[in-house]
Scaffold this motif. Structure first.
Motif, PDB file in Angstrom:
ATOM      1  N   LEU A  20       1.021   4.488  -2.772  1.00  0.00           N
ATOM      2  CA  LEU A  20       0.906   5.888  -2.350  1.00  0.00           C
ATOM      3  C   LEU A  20       2.129   6.683  -2.778  1.00  0.00           C
ATOM      4  N   LEU A  21       3.314   6.106  -2.588  1.00  0.00           N
ATOM      5  CA  LEU A  21       4.560   6.779  -2.991  1.00  0.00           C
ATOM      6  C   LEU A  21       4.580   7.009  -4.508  1.00  0.00           C
TER       7      LEU A  21
ATOM      8  N   MET B  41       0.819  -1.208   0.000  1.00  0.00           N
ATOM      9  CA  MET B  41       0.000   0.000   0.000  1.00  0.00           C
ATOM     10  C   MET B  41       0.857   1.263   0.000  1.00  0.00           C
ATOM     11  N   LYS B  42       1.936   1.265   0.809  1.00  0.00           N
ATOM     12  CA  LYS B  42       2.755   2.477   0.873  1.00  0.00           C
ATOM     13  C   LYS B  42       3.487   2.731  -0.444  1.00  0.00           C
ATOM     14  N   TYR B  43       3.794   1.652  -1.215  1.00  0.00           N
ATOM     15  CA  TYR B  43       4.455   1.850  -2.507  1.00  0.00           C
ATOM     16  C   TYR B  43       3.506   2.474  -3.523  1.00  0.00           C
TER      17      TYR B  43
END
Length: 123
Positions: free
Chosen positions: A5-6, A1-3
C-alpha cells in the motif's frame, strides 16, 4: 500488505508530481489548435519508422523517440516543436527529453495520430 500500500501511494504521488511538472513545459493542443500552429513549427512524428510509413501528418519528419537523443541536431531549439505519436505517451517522453536539453516551446497533439482527422500522407 502495508508495504504494498505504501509503495502504491508513493507511485501515485510521483505520477501526479510528474504530470503537473510536465504541464509547465508541454502544451497539449486540440487538433484545431495543433493545425493552427504546426506549419510554422517543426512537426515531428516520434513513432517508429514502420508506423510513419503507414501514414503520417503531411509535412511531418520522423524522428522516433528511441532515436531522439542521437538526432537532437535535427531539431532547432529556437523554433516551436510540435510532437505527436499514436496516442500521446511517446510524445510526452520526447518532450521530457527535449525539455531537459533546453527546448522551450513544446507542443503535443491531444490524443495523438489516432485522433487526427486532417490530411495524411502514406509512405
Amino acid at each position: 500488505m502495508k508495504y504494498i500500500l505504501l509503495a502504491l501511494i508513493v507511485v501515485i504521488i510521483i505520477s501526479v508530481f510528474r504530470y503537473f511538472r510536465q504541464r509547465n513545459y508541454l502544451k497539449t493542443l486540440t487538433e484545431d489548435q495543433f493545425r493552427e500552429g504546426y506549419r510554422k513549427a517543426q512537426l515531428i512524428d516520434v513513432r517508429e519508422p514502420q508506423e510513419f510509413k503507414n501514414g503520417h501528418i503531411l509535412g511531418a519528419r520522423n524522428i522516433p523517440v528511441t532515436q531522439l537523443k542521437q538526432r537532437l541536431v535535427e531539431i532547432r531549439p529556437d523554433k516551436p516543436v510540435y510532437l505527436y505519436c499514436a496516442s500521446g505517451a511517446r510524445s510526452q517522453r520526447a518532450a521530457q527529453i527535449l525539455h531537459k536539453k533546453g527546448y522551450k516551446d513544446l507542443n503535443q497533439l491531444k490524443g495523438g495520430f489516432k485522433k487526427w482527422t486532417g490530411k495524411v500522407k502514406q509512405g
